[in-house]
Design a protein around this motif. Sequence first.
Motif, PDB file in Angstrom:
ATOM      1  N   ILE B 251      33.449  34.750  44.571  1.00  0.00           N
ATOM      2  CA  ILE B 251      34.386  35.383  45.499  1.00  0.00           C
ATOM      3  C   ILE B 251      35.232  36.348  44.691  1.00  0.00           C
ATOM      4  CG2 ILE B 251      36.301  34.963  47.070  1.00  0.00           C
ATOM      5  CD1 ILE B 251      34.930  32.339  47.811  1.00  0.00           C
ATOM      6  N   THR B 252      35.094  37.610  45.022  1.00  0.00           N
ATOM      7  CA  THR B 252      35.816  38.621  44.257  1.00  0.00           C
ATOM      8  C   THR B 252      36.666  39.469  45.191  1.00  0.00           C
ATOM      9  OG1 THR B 252      33.978  40.176  44.403  1.00  0.00           O
ATOM     10  CG2 THR B 252      34.029  38.755  42.471  1.00  0.00           C
ATOM     11  N   GLN B 253      37.733  39.969  44.628  1.00  0.00           N
ATOM     12  CA  GLN B 253      38.646  40.832  45.390  1.00  0.00           C
ATOM     13  C   GLN B 253      38.893  42.079  44.557  1.00  0.00           C
ATOM     14  OE1 GLN B 253      41.184  37.002  46.361  1.00  0.00           O
ATOM     15  NE2 GLN B 253      41.577  38.504  47.939  1.00  0.00           N
ATOM     16  N   PRO B 254      37.921  43.000  44.622  1.00  0.00           N
ATOM     17  CA  PRO B 254      37.966  44.147  43.702  1.00  0.00           C
ATOM     18  C   PRO B 254      39.239  44.976  43.839  1.00  0.00           C
ATOM     19  CG  PRO B 254      36.305  44.461  45.433  1.00  0.00           C
ATOM     20  CD  PRO B 254      36.768  43.052  45.525  1.00  0.00           C
ATOM     21  N   GLU B 255      39.853  44.951  44.997  1.00  0.00           N
ATOM     22  CA  GLU B 255      41.101  45.722  45.153  1.00  0.00           C
ATOM     23  C   GLU B 255      42.331  44.850  44.940  1.00  0.00           C
ATOM     24  OE1 GLU B 255      40.975  47.975  48.808  1.00  0.00           O
ATOM     25  OE2 GLU B 255      38.838  48.373  48.538  1.00  0.00           O
ATOM     26  N   ASP B 341      39.527  24.566  41.300  1.00  0.00           N
ATOM     27  CA  ASP B 341      40.391  24.139  42.384  1.00  0.00           C
ATOM     28  C   ASP B 341      40.516  25.217  43.454  1.00  0.00           C
ATOM     29  OD1 ASP B 341      42.045  22.499  39.850  1.00  0.00           O
ATOM     30  OD2 ASP B 341      41.137  21.457  41.519  1.00  0.00           O
ATOM     31  N   CYS B 342      40.355  26.464  43.069  1.00  0.00           N
ATOM     32  CA  CYS B 342      40.321  27.548  44.053  1.00  0.00           C
ATOM     33  C   CYS B 342      39.352  28.599  43.543  1.00  0.00           C
ATOM     34  CB  CYS B 342      41.675  28.237  44.220  1.00  0.00           C
ATOM     35  SG  CYS B 342      43.062  27.154  44.407  1.00  0.00           S
ATOM     36  N   LEU B 343      38.904  29.453  44.438  1.00  0.00           N
ATOM     37  CA  LEU B 343      38.078  30.597  44.061  1.00  0.00           C
ATOM     38  C   LEU B 343      38.812  31.874  44.467  1.00  0.00           C
ATOM     39  CD1 LEU B 343      34.544  29.423  45.282  1.00  0.00           C
ATOM     40  CD2 LEU B 343      35.539  29.182  43.015  1.00  0.00           C
ATOM     41  N   GLY B 344      38.417  32.974  43.837  1.00  0.00           N
ATOM     42  CA  GLY B 344      38.984  34.271  44.203  1.00  0.00           C
ATOM     43  C   GLY B 344      40.092  34.672  43.255  1.00  0.00           C
ATOM     44  N   VAL B 345      41.062  35.393  43.769  1.00  0.00           N
ATOM     45  CA  VAL B 345      42.208  35.828  42.972  1.00  0.00           C
ATOM     46  C   VAL B 345      43.340  34.838  43.207  1.00  0.00           C
ATOM     47  CG1 VAL B 345      43.905  37.641  42.605  1.00  0.00           C
ATOM     48  CG2 VAL B 345      41.526  38.244  43.097  1.00  0.00           C
ATOM     49  N   ILE B 346      43.788  34.230  42.132  1.00  0.00           N
ATOM     50  CA  ILE B 346      44.674  33.081  42.272  1.00  0.00           C
ATOM     51  C   ILE B 346      46.002  33.323  41.569  1.00  0.00           C
ATOM     52  CG2 ILE B 346      44.872  30.600  41.829  1.00  0.00           C
ATOM     53  CD1 ILE B 346      41.635  30.911  41.572  1.00  0.00           C
ATOM     54  N   LYS B 347      47.044  32.929  42.246  1.00  0.00           N
ATOM     55  CA  LYS B 347      48.383  32.968  41.654  1.00  0.00           C
ATOM     56  C   LYS B 347      48.858  31.522  41.496  1.00  0.00           C
ATOM     57  CE  LYS B 347      52.750  33.832  40.883  1.00  0.00           C
ATOM     58  NZ  LYS B 347      53.165  34.333  39.555  1.00  0.00           N
ATOM     59  N   TYR B 348      49.304  31.191  40.314  1.00  0.00           N
ATOM     60  CA  TYR B 348      49.837  29.846  40.094  1.00  0.00           C
ATOM     61  C   TYR B 348      51.350  29.865  40.034  1.00  0.00           C
ATOM     62  CZ  TYR B 348      45.146  28.243  38.978  1.00  0.00           C
ATOM     63  OH  TYR B 348      43.819  27.914  39.054  1.00  0.00           O
ATOM     64  N   PHE B 349      51.928  28.772  40.437  1.00  0.00           N
ATOM     65  CA  PHE B 349      53.366  28.576  40.288  1.00  0.00           C
ATOM     66  C   PHE B 349      53.585  27.383  39.360  1.00  0.00           C
ATOM     67  CE2 PHE B 349      52.809  30.554  44.389  1.00  0.00           C
ATOM     68  CZ  PHE B 349      53.846  31.487  44.470  1.00  0.00           C
ATOM     69  N   ASP B 350      54.591  27.506  38.526  1.00  0.00           N
ATOM     70  CA  ASP B 350      54.959  26.403  37.639  1.00  0.00           C
ATOM     71  C   ASP B 350      56.128  25.639  38.235  1.00  0.00           C
ATOM     72  OD1 ASP B 350      53.119  27.434  35.836  1.00  0.00           O
ATOM     73  OD2 ASP B 350      54.649  28.558  34.705  1.00  0.00           O
ATOM     74  N   ALA B 351      56.328  24.436  37.728  1.00  0.00           N
ATOM     75  CA  ALA B 351      57.540  23.697  38.060  1.00  0.00           C
ATOM     76  C   ALA B 351      58.216  23.297  36.750  1.00  0.00           C
ATOM     77  CB  ALA B 351      57.196  22.470  38.888  1.00  0.00           C
TER      78      ALA B 351
END
Lengths: 672, 672
Positions: B251-255, B341-351
Amino acid sequence: MAPHPFKTLNIEETRIARDVVLAQHPDVVVDFREIFLQEPEKEGMKLFLDLEHSSKPGQSPTSKRPSRLAKCQYDIIGSDKIPEYHESIVDIGLKKRVRHEVIGKEHQASLTLWEFEILVEACKRSDEFQKAIAEFKLPEGFELVVEPWPYGGLDLGSENRRYFQGLCFAQDTRSGNPDSNFYAYPLPLIPILDAHKKEIIRIDRLATGGKGDSLTGKTHSEHIVDHCQSAEYVPELLPGGTRKDLKPINITQPEGPSFKVTDESLVEWQKWRFRVSFNPREGAVLHDVHYDGRSILYRLSISEMTVPYGDPRPPFHRKQAFDFGDGGAGNCANNLSLGCDCLGVIKYFDAVIVGSDGEPKVHPNVVCLHEQDNGIGWKHTNWRTGRAVVSRMRELVVQFIITLANYEYVFAYKLDTAGGITIEVRATGIVSVVNIDPGKTSDYGNVVSGGVLAQNHQHIFATRIDPAIDGHNNTVLHEESHSAPWDKVTNPNGNFYEIRKTVVNRSSGHDAAPEHNRTFKIINPNKRNPLSGNPVGYKFVPPPTQKLLAAPGSIQAQRALFTNHHVWVTKYRDDELYAAGRFTLQSQLEVGGVHDMVKRNEEVTNEDLVIWNTFGLTHNPRVEDWPVMPSEIFQVHFKPSDFFNANPAIDVPSTKNEASVLVGKECCLEKL
Amino acid sequence: MAPHPFKTLNIEETRIARDVVLAQHPDVVVDFREIFLQEPEKEGMKLFLDLEHSSKPGQSPTSKRPSRLAKCQYDIIGSDKIPEYHESIVDIGLKKRVRHEVIGKEHQASLTLWEFEILVEACKRSDEFQKAIAEFKLPEGFELVVEPWPYGGLDLGSENRRYFQGLCFAQDTRSGNPDSNFYAYPLPLIPILDAHKKEIIRIDRLATGGKGDSLTGKTHSEHIVDHCQSAEYVPELLPGGTRKDLKPINITQPEGPSFKVTDESLVEWQKWRFRVSFNPREGAVLHDVHYDGRSILYRLSISEMTVPYGDPRPPFHRKQAFDFGDGGAGNCANNLSLGCDCLGVIKYFDAVIVGSDGEPKVHPNVVCLHEQDNGIGWKHTNWRTGRAVVSRMRELVVQFIITLANYEYVFAYKLDTAGGITIEVRATGIVSVVNIDPGKTSDYGNVVSGGVLAQNHQHIFATRIDPAIDGHNNTVLHEESHSAPWDKVTNPNGNFYEIRKTVVNRSSGHDAAPEHNRTFKIINPNKRNPLSGNPVGYKFVPPPTQKLLAAPGSIQAQRALFTNHHVWVTKYRDDELYAAGRFTLQSQLEVGGVHDMVKRNEEVTNEDLVIWNTFGLTHNPRVEDWPVMPSEIFQVHFKPSDFFNANPAIDVPSTKNEASVLVGKECCLEKL
């Protein structure tokens, strides 16, 4: 060698069947409705499949091969010009008719789409209809559109002639765009066609009142659509255009799909193996479904659906479609186009349809097959070592989509890597609407746009599950969980709960009972799981959706008796495929449907049995369902239950997908 | 400028809070449990948000900014060595303690993971425990593993000391792989720890019998795991390895992604705008959820869950986890890794988490954010012109995953292009098992592997929905569809069905009623949809899942009174976040949970109210749930209901995805 017994008839076979029928009826006009595969009798097919599954790959048994048969449905039009409806079975190999039935006048053949054309033409020719339309003052540039519908249930006491009804709308043609949404401008009249006479025999005038108005009051003005509003959905007509900030998600499979399709019908994927066929009534059907060499289902299909409307104002009680029996879901299947209806690597299947002359042609791309990812399939993290093993759920989707005038349904069979089978239905399209006077609201629906009342209705579906859990002799039971009484000896702390099992001994109807976690199991009582000692099986929890709301005894209810229970268990008989019976068009009563089948009160334990699951949606429209409604999604899940000796997906690799990327602090993409 | 009031405390703020607490308790040992954001009182926050939403982009109001507050939870260990549990609120800006509470001995603080270590250490030191273990003859190469668990509900009449229990297993160490699955070898004893004394005070011996055996009979031999079987799940230990024919789906999100994250907490995507925070108890929380500039929710969270076991043999009645209240879902959150855990373009949040010394550190990647495609969003084909317009459903997923010893839960908030919000829970991981004698089966669970009984249990979740439908004053009602009696005047054909609305006037509990299609609506009674005339709102159908099965009055039931209803409506109060109350560890009775909140019998129409939805799964394990169970998926859908003036996704483009390809006749890929 003849095609595989489950394969859809090809063009050549269809022509042979047509020619055999024509030869039987030499001096009359034959108007064909359908020619499609008459599936083999199961007893013979069992022998063939046994041989097939024990043959070497590429080999196919010929000794036990059942004949290729075609079911031919056609009208014979004699000198009196009144068509007589016939059904014949033709043996393709022998080029011979082997069964012939003239259907009595009490039943109506399923409609064909070209009958709809007759209604539109008859409206044009009808002075009465043209006069009725002329009573309305349509704005400049608006033109009449007649939307043919089945007639619905025949009123008691009326003669069973072949009728169709037309819903009327005005289309704003000023844009010159033929896809301008005419449903936004409903006109309050319904012409009724006698399809044999090809004449408009009556025009039903519709009430347009609101709360407090009488059921029959015609309260509208002649400026009938002036209070209606444009409701476009084609992108070029949207006032604000489409949104610009939705960036593409591409799904690619650089190594190709994991599935293999051979013989244009045999699908192999991740230990699954099954055949796909397609017929004009049910659409896509799965046959002979195996996992890892073990049989699970003989046949899986969507059997029927009914869509009754709850508006009590006559003639709206006749708004009740049976979209499989009335016109055929297969007939209404969309030609699916790449990149919108599915993403990824897609395989399409074609079907064959016939014209009224019986000439077959390809109905292209009516079924699509693709794989998709459905998130986390299983995961465990060992918190001691920090090692996480996570494996994704992969699904194989067999999908077809039908359009029924305003509405669409997306039907999908999804097989997954954990041995599960999901039947999914999405309801989308345009809700059926009628005109309502300016400023009024209604108890019969919701005003979703100026002058447009979306009537309350239900959708009730029936799926047919013909199981073969490690063989054809199966048993159905349901299992419930119940609180147990506090008891010093057996339940000293009150936390015990008891599992109660009830075997379905005789053909019968059953209901969902979520308060008891009622779960239906289809087991093979002759084979036990070596670990648990339980019979091998599959389970499903019937969605506890609302049943038909029409009053018991009403025609809406009588013709949809299959909706009386969520689950039916019947003994298998050849040709019993349709939950609401063979003939639904204009029916007043369900005949030969599951309600009749269970009446035989047959033994169904350790027998060849069929399970029917009905589920649905009471759809009281919201404004957000206009102009095209977001998909409402229903799913029924069939899962192995002590069928396997472990999670069948435990060997699905937990490979990290290298195509995924990270959004960094600055929202740029970083390759990890 | 101080961080946004909804933002998770950062490291610097956490240190300030710690230092303030330490300064207040100069001469004692302070053992920190948690330091996290104390969210602002709503009254003040409303003023801030009003200003914020009326400010220009980039500007942020400062005049009404609520103070940044930290909730600090810690033990004070004085000279008697018995810890006393305190909770304080520290104003970060003022560096001052503004609230202080010493919690009474009737409650137990939530556990911290380092308390689990105490149990493991105490077992090593305990002669009694070592002697008990030595009674078993473990095969060569097998080693003891102690799995700490909360103690469950305290038995009536017992002293409320701080206990933990340990489930014991043997691990086959012969492979040298530390992730060899020890759950396959359960040992029938449970050591009990007094956490204050740091001593094993008792060893509970477990029955291992089957059907017909007494609840307390200890029938096992000393060769306790000889009849157990290996059940590996890490790929390198699978006897047959992993399957080789599953080809990648990329799964790609070229833009790039369509979402934007600023201030490490503010998410904007497809007209949605909300804040994400994370806390040790609830995990990820959504705040101030807007669509197209209109308010929908003030706060959305998973509030609690309980997992009671139905095995009546003591001490299994104490197997009942409250995974949010007992130990904190946020504390147990996984560090999510890219591409699994997810596919594609992923943003993680820290705690941020703190050690027992109060020193904060980053808890990385505990929340992930990504977009996904969810199939056909809406479609309509004009059958006259053949023009199909099909638009896909896009979802934005905010996900976190927790591991609780053997089990995992995947929690996701999904926002979609049609204005819907779905709460999804996936249950996976390893089912909790106990030893059962060779060849026996049980009424209390299913034998899923040799010698391994997976006990029947339930999972019941509570979500907390703090709505703000176009403002904070809202009303809840439920709407049902009912058959109407046949009536010559009002229902002449029996097809009418009636919609009945019932307003929830006072704080109370309500149940699902699928037989009536009971749908709950959260409306703003002060604002009407201009088209339908109905109040604007959101709706949801509570899943009609089975309630708690433990007998009424039992400790399992008493401490989980929140499970008594599917839907609760309470009047908003600050700090009322937890469905089962603040203190669940070792509780005998739910105190301060929704059951207590509704007792206030408050007016909840046109008020600031909160909706709690409980749903769950009665999980009677199947063999396929072993060794790691395939995800069981639950979803609750919140959908706009006359909130918008049309389908909000109608402007989602119907662009053909160019990355999709076709499988040709020869199974090669063709670019269309």
